[in-house]
Motif scaffolding. Structure first.
Motif, PDB file in Angstrom:
ATOM      1  N   SER A  33     -23.563 -11.726 -24.934  1.00  0.00           N
ATOM      2  CA  SER A  33     -24.423 -12.912 -24.831  1.00  0.00           C
ATOM      3  C   SER A  33     -24.232 -13.521 -23.447  1.00  0.00           C
ATOM      4  O   SER A  33     -23.349 -13.114 -22.697  1.00  0.00           O
ATOM      5  CB  SER A  33     -24.094 -13.946 -25.923  1.00  0.00           C
ATOM      6  OG  SER A  33     -22.788 -14.432 -25.766  1.00  0.00           O
ATOM      7  N   ARG A  34     -25.048 -14.527 -23.136  1.00  0.00           N
ATOM      8  CA  ARG A  34     -24.943 -15.132 -21.800  1.00  0.00           C
ATOM      9  C   ARG A  34     -23.687 -15.974 -21.680  1.00  0.00           C
ATOM     10  O   ARG A  34     -22.971 -15.922 -20.697  1.00  0.00           O
ATOM     11  CB  ARG A  34     -26.194 -15.981 -21.518  1.00  0.00           C
ATOM     12  CG  ARG A  34     -27.448 -15.121 -21.313  1.00  0.00           C
ATOM     13  CD  ARG A  34     -28.702 -15.922 -21.424  1.00  0.00           C
ATOM     14  NE  ARG A  34     -28.867 -16.469 -22.782  1.00  0.00           N
ATOM     15  CZ  ARG A  34     -29.942 -17.062 -23.237  1.00  0.00           C
ATOM     16  NH1 ARG A  34     -30.972 -17.223 -22.444  1.00  0.00           N
ATOM     17  NH2 ARG A  34     -30.006 -17.504 -24.478  1.00  0.00           N
ATOM     18  N   LEU A  49     -29.857 -10.562 -22.544  1.00  0.00           N
ATOM     19  CA  LEU A  49     -30.519  -9.428 -23.198  1.00  0.00           C
ATOM     20  C   LEU A  49     -32.032  -9.456 -23.004  1.00  0.00           C
ATOM     21  O   LEU A  49     -32.721  -8.534 -23.425  1.00  0.00           O
ATOM     22  CB  LEU A  49     -30.162  -9.413 -24.691  1.00  0.00           C
ATOM     23  CG  LEU A  49     -28.664  -9.198 -24.990  1.00  0.00           C
ATOM     24  CD1 LEU A  49     -28.363  -9.459 -26.465  1.00  0.00           C
ATOM     25  CD2 LEU A  49     -28.217  -7.795 -24.596  1.00  0.00           C
ATOM     26  N   VAL A 101     -36.021  -9.238 -27.171  1.00  0.00           N
ATOM     27  CA  VAL A 101     -34.667  -9.652 -27.597  1.00  0.00           C
ATOM     28  C   VAL A 101     -34.452  -9.327 -29.080  1.00  0.00           C
ATOM     29  O   VAL A 101     -33.382  -8.843 -29.474  1.00  0.00           O
ATOM     30  CB  VAL A 101     -34.455 -11.157 -27.347  1.00  0.00           C
ATOM     31  CG1 VAL A 101     -33.117 -11.626 -27.934  1.00  0.00           C
ATOM     32  CG2 VAL A 101     -34.510 -11.466 -25.853  1.00  0.00           C
ATOM     33  N   VAL A 126     -29.295  -8.637 -38.562  1.00  0.00           N
ATOM     34  CA  VAL A 126     -29.425  -9.981 -39.123  1.00  0.00           C
ATOM     35  C   VAL A 126     -30.918 -10.340 -39.098  1.00  0.00           C
ATOM     36  O   VAL A 126     -31.502 -10.548 -38.029  1.00  0.00           O
ATOM     37  CB  VAL A 126     -28.586 -11.017 -38.354  1.00  0.00           C
ATOM     38  CG1 VAL A 126     -28.767 -12.408 -38.975  1.00  0.00           C
ATOM     39  CG2 VAL A 126     -27.104 -10.626 -38.380  1.00  0.00           C
ATOM     40  N   TYR A 141     -41.520 -14.888 -34.271  1.00  0.00           N
ATOM     41  CA  TYR A 141     -40.253 -14.726 -35.012  1.00  0.00           C
ATOM     42  C   TYR A 141     -40.503 -13.963 -36.315  1.00  0.00           C
ATOM     43  O   TYR A 141     -39.790 -13.011 -36.633  1.00  0.00           O
ATOM     44  CB  TYR A 141     -39.674 -16.110 -35.288  1.00  0.00           C
ATOM     45  CG  TYR A 141     -38.313 -16.135 -35.943  1.00  0.00           C
ATOM     46  CD1 TYR A 141     -37.156 -15.901 -35.219  1.00  0.00           C
ATOM     47  CD2 TYR A 141     -38.180 -16.421 -37.307  1.00  0.00           C
ATOM     48  CE1 TYR A 141     -35.902 -15.956 -35.820  1.00  0.00           C
ATOM     49  CE2 TYR A 141     -36.933 -16.474 -37.913  1.00  0.00           C
ATOM     50  CZ  TYR A 141     -35.795 -16.248 -37.164  1.00  0.00           C
ATOM     51  OH  TYR A 141     -34.560 -16.297 -37.765  1.00  0.00           O
ATOM     52  N   PRO A 171     -30.389 -14.309 -43.724  1.00  0.00           N
ATOM     53  CA  PRO A 171     -29.928 -15.677 -44.027  1.00  0.00           C
ATOM     54  C   PRO A 171     -31.094 -16.611 -44.321  1.00  0.00           C
ATOM     55  O   PRO A 171     -32.215 -16.421 -43.849  1.00  0.00           O
ATOM     56  CB  PRO A 171     -29.238 -16.120 -42.730  1.00  0.00           C
ATOM     57  CG  PRO A 171     -29.056 -14.886 -41.913  1.00  0.00           C
ATOM     58  CD  PRO A 171     -30.140 -13.950 -42.320  1.00  0.00           C
ATOM     59  N   THR A 176     -26.621 -24.111 -37.950  1.00  0.00           N
ATOM     60  CA  THR A 176     -26.278 -23.672 -36.589  1.00  0.00           C
ATOM     61  C   THR A 176     -27.136 -24.426 -35.579  1.00  0.00           C
ATOM     62  O   THR A 176     -28.109 -25.086 -35.942  1.00  0.00           O
ATOM     63  CB  THR A 176     -26.543 -22.160 -36.404  1.00  0.00           C
ATOM     64  OG1 THR A 176     -27.966 -21.957 -36.441  1.00  0.00           O
ATOM     65  CG2 THR A 176     -25.869 -21.322 -37.473  1.00  0.00           C
ATOM     66  N   MET A 178     -29.242 -23.158 -33.683  1.00  0.00           N
ATOM     67  CA  MET A 178     -30.633 -22.672 -33.741  1.00  0.00           C
ATOM     68  C   MET A 178     -31.454 -23.518 -34.709  1.00  0.00           C
ATOM     69  O   MET A 178     -32.563 -23.947 -34.398  1.00  0.00           O
ATOM     70  CB  MET A 178     -30.686 -21.200 -34.178  1.00  0.00           C
ATOM     71  CG  MET A 178     -32.097 -20.675 -34.377  1.00  0.00           C
ATOM     72  SD  MET A 178     -32.171 -19.008 -35.059  1.00  0.00           S
ATOM     73  CE  MET A 178     -32.092 -18.017 -33.585  1.00  0.00           C
TER      74      MET A 178
HETATM   75  N1  LIG Z   1     -29.639 -20.561 -38.501  1.00  0.00           N
HETATM   76  C1  LIG Z   1     -30.515 -20.213 -39.431  1.00  0.00           C
HETATM   77  O1  LIG Z   1     -30.954 -21.071 -40.236  1.00  0.00           O
HETATM   78  C2  LIG Z   1     -30.985 -18.777 -39.542  1.00  0.00           C
HETATM   79  C3  LIG Z   1     -31.841 -18.466 -40.623  1.00  0.00           C
HETATM   80  C4  LIG Z   1     -32.283 -17.166 -40.755  1.00  0.00           C
HETATM   81  C5  LIG Z   1     -31.895 -16.199 -39.848  1.00  0.00           C
HETATM   82  N2  LIG Z   1     -31.074 -16.514 -38.802  1.00  0.00           N
HETATM   83  C6  LIG Z   1     -30.720 -15.452 -37.875  1.00  0.00           C
HETATM   84  O2  LIG Z   1     -29.320 -15.410 -37.681  1.00  0.00           O
HETATM   85  C7  LIG Z   1     -29.048 -14.952 -36.341  1.00  0.00           C
HETATM   86  C8  LIG Z   1     -28.127 -15.925 -35.659  1.00  0.00           C
HETATM   87  O3  LIG Z   1     -28.744 -17.192 -35.683  1.00  0.00           O
HETATM   88  P1  LIG Z   1     -27.995 -18.534 -35.256  1.00  0.00           P
HETATM   89  O4  LIG Z   1     -28.584 -19.605 -36.080  1.00  0.00           O
HETATM   90  O5  LIG Z   1     -26.539 -18.321 -35.214  1.00  0.00           O
HETATM   91  O6  LIG Z   1     -28.594 -18.663 -33.767  1.00  0.00           O
HETATM   92  P2  LIG Z   1     -28.078 -19.459 -32.456  1.00  0.00           P
HETATM   93  O7  LIG Z   1     -27.151 -20.539 -32.835  1.00  0.00           O
HETATM   94  O8  LIG Z   1     -29.310 -19.820 -31.691  1.00  0.00           O
HETATM   95  O9  LIG Z   1     -27.308 -18.315 -31.689  1.00  0.00           O
HETATM   96  C9  LIG Z   1     -28.069 -17.288 -31.136  1.00  0.00           C
HETATM   97  C10 LIG Z   1     -27.192 -16.383 -30.317  1.00  0.00           C
HETATM   98  O10 LIG Z   1     -28.055 -15.437 -29.666  1.00  0.00           O
HETATM   99  C11 LIG Z   1     -27.694 -15.368 -28.312  1.00  0.00           C
HETATM  100  N3  LIG Z   1     -28.836 -15.095 -27.455  1.00  0.00           N
HETATM  101  C12 LIG Z   1     -30.048 -15.689 -27.480  1.00  0.00           C
HETATM  102  N4  LIG Z   1     -30.796 -15.238 -26.465  1.00  0.00           N
HETATM  103  C13 LIG Z   1     -30.038 -14.337 -25.787  1.00  0.00           C
HETATM  104  C14 LIG Z   1     -30.238 -13.561 -24.626  1.00  0.00           C
HETATM  105  N5  LIG Z   1     -31.394 -13.598 -23.935  1.00  0.00           N
HETATM  106  N6  LIG Z   1     -29.244 -12.745 -24.201  1.00  0.00           N
HETATM  107  C15 LIG Z   1     -28.072 -12.718 -24.863  1.00  0.00           C
HETATM  108  N7  LIG Z   1     -27.816 -13.421 -25.970  1.00  0.00           N
HETATM  109  C16 LIG Z   1     -28.790 -14.249 -26.413  1.00  0.00           C
HETATM  110  C17 LIG Z   1     -27.124 -16.730 -27.974  1.00  0.00           C
HETATM  111  O11 LIG Z   1     -26.168 -16.594 -26.924  1.00  0.00           O
HETATM  112  P3  LIG Z   1     -26.342 -17.202 -25.429  1.00  0.00           P
HETATM  113  O12 LIG Z   1     -27.280 -18.369 -25.542  1.00  0.00           O
HETATM  114  O13 LIG Z   1     -24.937 -17.545 -25.061  1.00  0.00           O
HETATM  115  O14 LIG Z   1     -26.895 -16.073 -24.624  1.00  0.00           O
HETATM  116  C18 LIG Z   1     -26.431 -17.135 -29.253  1.00  0.00           C
HETATM  117  O15 LIG Z   1     -25.084 -16.706 -29.264  1.00  0.00           O
HETATM  118  C19 LIG Z   1     -30.401 -14.792 -35.665  1.00  0.00           C
HETATM  119  O16 LIG Z   1     -30.820 -13.451 -35.749  1.00  0.00           O
HETATM  120  C20 LIG Z   1     -31.310 -15.659 -36.505  1.00  0.00           C
HETATM  121  O17 LIG Z   1     -32.656 -15.240 -36.438  1.00  0.00           O
HETATM  122  C21 LIG Z   1     -30.609 -17.807 -38.640  1.00  0.00           C
END
Ligand SMILES: NC(=O)c1ccc[n+]([C@@H]2O[C@H](COP(=O)([O-])OP(=O)(O)OC[C@H]3O[C@@H](n4cnc5c(N)ncnc54)[C@H](OP(=O)(O)O)[C@@H]3O)[C@@H](O)[C@H]2O)c1
Length: 235
Positions: A33-34, A49, A101, A126, A141, A171, A176, A178
């Motif tokens: 990740s970044r 990425l 991505v 995921v 998305y 999930p 989070t 996000m």
């Molecule tokens: N939270 C929810 O409610 C939820 C629900 C359903 C599914 N999901 C899925 O669960 C997964 C994780 O979600 P989360 O809620 O933990 O998301 P998050 O808090 O936004 O974390 C996303 C991660 O992806 C990395 N990322 C994003 N763009 C990137 C890039 N260009 N290059 C490298 N890394 C990148 C970010 O790292 P950097 O910014 O440091 O690069 C961060 O570590 C995702 O696939 C999401 O779709 C989440």
């Protein structure tokens, strides 16, 4: 004979909880990740990425840190972009960036780790509740998360005879950054989101990490789509 988890997006959220879980069980963890993952002992590869050049950087990091194939490897496709957009006004540039991505990167990473997938290894995707249904205002998305299920099912078929397994963990509303960035910080809205699960609360990232960990260790789930959403109430 170290086991390794290669996790995209372990700098925060579900990915960071995954890093904690795999490290607790003594696995080596590499985060892509970044920003760095703050969990002690994680090997951080600082990559964007969405930008060209990450592939060579990750290939080199795998050679330097993971070394030749030995123990099990779990590749967890976790990083994703979650944008507000709609199916009638997507621009090619925007749509390509999200698909890059969320879908292309996982496919490329599969190829990069292919030679390291020893018996008992896994490729874990995921997804989301939006892997199998749609809501308004999230076209890129929704499309990308549906595509991940297809990629996982293709992965399952193409892994025949390898003793490597795959699954897609979907999930629901997980607490989070996000989610907070997407719905905002208004407590009333957050409460309304939480009330969309039958338990009336958001999911903790570690609960999703538990399911991913289970999948990494359970080959009979090969090809499965697992919904981990605390019983989402359909409206
Ligand atoms: N939270 C929810 O409610 C939820 C629900 C359903 C599914 N999901 C899925 O669960 C997964 C994780 O979600 P989360 O809620 O933990 O998301 P998050 O808090 O936004 O974390 C996303 C991660 O992806 C990395 N990322 C994003 N763009 C990137 C890039 N260009 N290059 C490298 N890394 C990148 C970010 O790292 P950097 O910014 O440091 O690069 C961060 O570590 C995702 O696939 C999401 O779709 C989440």
């Amino acid at each position: 004979m170290a086991d390794w988890a290669i996790i995209t997006g372990a700098s925060r959220g579900i990915g960071q909880a995954l890093a904690v879980r795999f490290r607790q069980h003594g696995w080596g963890v590499m985060n892509l990740s970044r920003r760095p993952c703050p969990v002690p002992g994680v090997v951080n590869v600082g990559v964007d990425l969405a930008a060209p050049g990450w592939e060579a950087q990750v290939g080199q990091a795998l050679r330097d840190s993971v070394g030749p194939p030995s123990g099990r490897l779990s590749l967890v496709h976790n990083a994703a972009l979650y944008e507000h957009d709609d199916a009638l006004s997507l621009t090619a540039e925007h749509f390509r960036r999200v698909l890059e991505v969320n879908v292309v990167v996982p496919a490329v990473l599969n190829r990069l780790v292919r030679e390291r997938l020893t018996d008992g290894s896994s490729i874990l995707y995921v997804g989301s509740t939006l892997s199998e249904k749609a809501v308004r205002g999230n076209a890129s998305y929704v499309t990308s998360k549906h595509a991940l299920v297809g990629l996982m099912r293709a992965t399952c078929q193409d892994l025949v005879g390898t003793r490597v397994h795959t699954a897609c963990i979907c999930p629901g509303f997980t607490d989070t950054e996000m989610l907070h960035e997407h719905v905002g910080e208004d407590p009333a809205i957050l409460e309304a989101v939480a009330k969309r699960t039958t338990f009336g609360r958001l999911i903790e990232p570690r609960e999703i990490a538990d399911v991913v960990w289970l999948c990494a260790n359970t080959p009979v789930l090969n090809g499965a789509v697992l919904h981990a959403n605390l019983g989402q109430i359909e409206s």
